[in-house]
Design a protein around this motif. Structure first.
Motif, PDB file in Angstrom:
ATOM      1  N   LEU A  96      11.196  17.517   9.816  1.00  0.00           N
ATOM      2  CA  LEU A  96       9.929  16.974   9.775  1.00  0.00           C
ATOM      3  C   LEU A  96      10.139  15.421  10.039  1.00  0.00           C
ATOM      4  O   LEU A  96       9.885  14.972  11.096  1.00  0.00           O
ATOM      5  N   TRP A  97      10.700  14.812   9.012  1.00  0.00           N
ATOM      6  CA  TRP A  97      10.449  13.461   8.873  1.00  0.00           C
ATOM      7  C   TRP A  97      11.628  12.812   9.865  1.00  0.00           C
ATOM      8  O   TRP A  97      11.298  11.481  10.074  1.00  0.00           O
ATOM      9  N   ALA A  98      12.383  13.199  10.344  1.00  0.00           N
ATOM     10  CA  ALA A  98      13.378  12.515  11.292  1.00  0.00           C
ATOM     11  C   ALA A  98      12.519  12.352  12.606  1.00  0.00           C
ATOM     12  O   ALA A  98      12.689  10.950  13.013  1.00  0.00           O
ATOM     13  N   GLY A  99      11.576  13.174  12.984  1.00  0.00           N
ATOM     14  CA  GLY A  99      10.605  12.609  13.962  1.00  0.00           C
ATOM     15  C   GLY A  99       9.840  11.432  13.800  1.00  0.00           C
ATOM     16  O   GLY A  99       9.942  10.509  14.642  1.00  0.00           O
ATOM     17  N   PRO A 100       8.982  11.668  12.771  1.00  0.00           N
ATOM     18  CA  PRO A 100       8.299  10.168  12.603  1.00  0.00           C
ATOM     19  C   PRO A 100       8.899   9.001  12.330  1.00  0.00           C
ATOM     20  O   PRO A 100       8.759   7.895  12.622  1.00  0.00           O
ATOM     21  N   TRP A 101      10.167   9.152  11.596  1.00  0.00           N
ATOM     22  CA  TRP A 101      11.219   8.019  11.239  1.00  0.00           C
ATOM     23  C   TRP A 101      11.508   7.295  12.659  1.00  0.00           C
ATOM     24  O   TRP A 101      11.378   6.322  12.840  1.00  0.00           O
ATOM     25  N   MET A 102      12.091   8.382  13.399  1.00  0.00           N
ATOM     26  CA  MET A 102      12.449   7.610  15.047  1.00  0.00           C
ATOM     27  C   MET A 102      11.111   7.069  15.558  1.00  0.00           C
ATOM     28  O   MET A 102      11.350   5.719  16.406  1.00  0.00           O
ATOM     29  N   THR A 103       9.908   7.605  15.714  1.00  0.00           N
ATOM     30  CA  THR A 103       8.784   6.948  16.146  1.00  0.00           C
ATOM     31  C   THR A 103       8.233   5.529  15.462  1.00  0.00           C
ATOM     32  O   THR A 103       8.038   4.591  16.108  1.00  0.00           O
ATOM     33  N   VAL A 104       8.339   5.857  14.144  1.00  0.00           N
ATOM     34  CA  VAL A 104       7.500   4.621  13.338  1.00  0.00           C
ATOM     35  C   VAL A 104       8.651   3.557  12.997  1.00  0.00           C
ATOM     36  O   VAL A 104       8.430   2.261  13.211  1.00  0.00           O
ATOM     37  N   VAL A 105       9.793   3.879  12.739  1.00  0.00           N
ATOM     38  CA  VAL A 105      10.881   3.040  12.410  1.00  0.00           C
ATOM     39  C   VAL A 105      11.839   2.667  13.460  1.00  0.00           C
ATOM     40  O   VAL A 105      12.227   1.487  13.713  1.00  0.00           O
ATOM     41  N   GLY A 106      12.241   3.466  14.262  1.00  0.00           N
ATOM     42  CA  GLY A 106      13.065   3.274  15.284  1.00  0.00           C
ATOM     43  C   GLY A 106      12.295   2.935  16.539  1.00  0.00           C
ATOM     44  O   GLY A 106      13.088   2.473  17.670  1.00  0.00           O
ATOM     45  N   GLY A 107      11.011   2.967  16.758  1.00  0.00           N
ATOM     46  CA  GLY A 107      10.548   2.641  18.049  1.00  0.00           C
ATOM     47  C   GLY A 107      10.287   3.629  19.106  1.00  0.00           C
ATOM     48  O   GLY A 107      10.203   3.213  20.413  1.00  0.00           O
ATOM     49  N   TYR A 108      10.625   4.924  18.897  1.00  0.00           N
ATOM     50  CA  TYR A 108      10.834   5.637  19.947  1.00  0.00           C
ATOM     51  C   TYR A 108       9.387   6.153  20.421  1.00  0.00           C
ATOM     52  O   TYR A 108       8.621   6.240  19.662  1.00  0.00           O
TER      53      TYR A 108
END
Length: 417
Positions: A242-254
């Motif tokens: 789950l949280w790898a995806g949101p981390w990449m979009t929110v924190v990593g800017g993906y």
């Protein structure tokens, strides 16, 4: 000893390969189902206006349903055997996939996810229970690692392939297709997996005396392994699914597509890692290197990586996926705990021991998935920006994982099984 006299002895290698493959196919589908919410999260969030907490609850519904079955599952596996139990449970998985495809509200989606969790809850425990009787110790470690490798393949398939299918079919048709594939898995299991023969009391006198979970709950080794299962193993799954995806979009800017590509890379790295574990664990076992020693030596690497990911946060940018992949890979040391717990008990208790430990893990996944989402929303409510809220929530999780390892290391300070 009595194991050789039972009606269901160790299987011949050729037969075991067939049994492994059909079980692996079912487990592949279960992990695809488990991880698919990470890829679908942007679409589901937009369509249903979900908050981070709602998203965590939706993904966690699967794990809650999964966890709710584990205690009765263990008894049923020991009594009725892997084949009968998994076929009955997969019927519920078919209903869950169909319900998800037809759901029109968040509540409907959550209930469908709960049914999916119930339905696939035997997809790993059933084969591991069978392997405990049908294989020697080294082969059990290899089979466990390669089952997890198959699970990583399912998670891999939940990323880019699902992202590519979404514009063509939509997420509802994907779940309808999953229902059809689960039916196919049921047919294969029915044809290939042997019938379970119950061990007779005259051959194993303790088998009739120990009908409940008392021997498991009283076992000191089980409780020594429980905290790292709850936080470290469960945390790896919570991030991966789950949280790898949101981390990449929110924190990593993906972008959503870039995040799906990142998830694909994460799951590919996990697949390769478990394949390697399957190759080396039988050799390590022959050299007397136990799961305890491997966890004690290797698990701290995951903490170093996790806190590095948190500390550098948005500065990692396009490297966020690689950093999260490294966290998941270094967390695989704790995956060795599950077969170690199973082998710490006699074969007639294997189903209960494995299911009880699986309960610990998947309650942990539910708590960590929901807890990270709750933490993100909580820190946002304090006025913190989204990136900082993610970092703070992951820090709380990381501290819990470190404390669980400290307990494991203290309780196993001699590193013995």
């Amino acid at each position: 000893m009595t194991e050789r006299q039972t009606p269901s002895p160790m299987l011949a290698q050729r037969q075991m390969v067939g049994v492994f493959l059909v079980f692996a196919f079912a487990y592949f589908l279960s992990t695809l189902m488990r991880a698919i919410t990470a890829t679908l999260s942007p679409a589901l969030t937009q369509e249903l206006s979900l908050s981070a907490q709602d998203l965590g609850l939706l993904a966690g519904g699967y794990f809650l349903g999964f966890s709710a079955t584990q205690l009765p599952l263990g008894k049923w596996l020991d009594r009725y055997g892997p084949k009968t139990v998994i076929l009955c449970f997969l019927i519920v998985a078919v209903l869950g996939c169909a319900a998800f495809a037809m759901a029109q509200s968040f509540v409907g989606l959550w209930l469908a996810r709960f049914l999916c969790g119930v339905g696939v809850s035997a997809c790993l425990m059933a084969p591991l229970t069978g392997y405990r009787r049908w294989m020697d110790a080294g082969s059990q470690l290899r089979a466990n690692s390669w089952m997890l490798m198959t699970g990583s393949l399912g998670m891999l398939s939940s990323t880019l392939p699902v992202q590519w299918l979404m514009p063509v079919t939509g997420w509802r048709a994907i779940f309808a297709g999953l229902a059809v594939l689960v039916v196919l898995a049921m047919v294969l299991i029915y044809k290939v997996v042997p019938v379970w023969e119950t061990q007779k009391a005259s051959q194993d006198p303790t088998a009739t005396e120990e009908t409940g979970y008392g021997p498991v709950w009283r076992n000191a080794y089980f409780w020594r392994m429980a905290p790292v299962g709850f936080f470290c193993y469960a945390g790896m799954l919570a991030v991966q699914t789950l949280w790898a995806g949101p981390w990449m979009t929110v924190v990593g800017g993906y972008t959503p597509l870039a995040a799906a590509t990142g998830l694909f890379a994460i799951n590919l790295s996990m697949l390769v890692t478990f394949w390697i574990w399957g190759l080396i664990t039988p050799r390590l076992a022959k050299r007397g290197i136990s799961a305890n020693k491997l966890i004690a030596w290797g698990q701290p690497l995951s903490f170093a990586v996790l806190f590095g990911v948190i500390w550098f946060g948005p500065d990692l940018g396009g490297a966020s996926a690689a950093a999260l992949a490294l966290f998941c890979v270094t967390s695989t040391f704790v995956a060795l705990a599950q077969p170690a717990v199973g082998m710490a008990f006699p074969s007639h208790l294997a189903g209960r021991a494995l299911s009880a430990y699986n309960l610990v893990i998947f309650v942990g996944v539910f708590v960590v998935q929901w807890g990270i989402g709750f933490g993100i929303d909580f820190f946002k409510s304090l006025g913190w920006p989204p990136v900082l809220a993610f970092q703070a929530a992951f820090t709380v999780f990381g501290l819990c994982a470190v404390l669980s390892y400290v307990y494991f290391h203290w309780a196993n300070r001699d590193n013995s099984a």
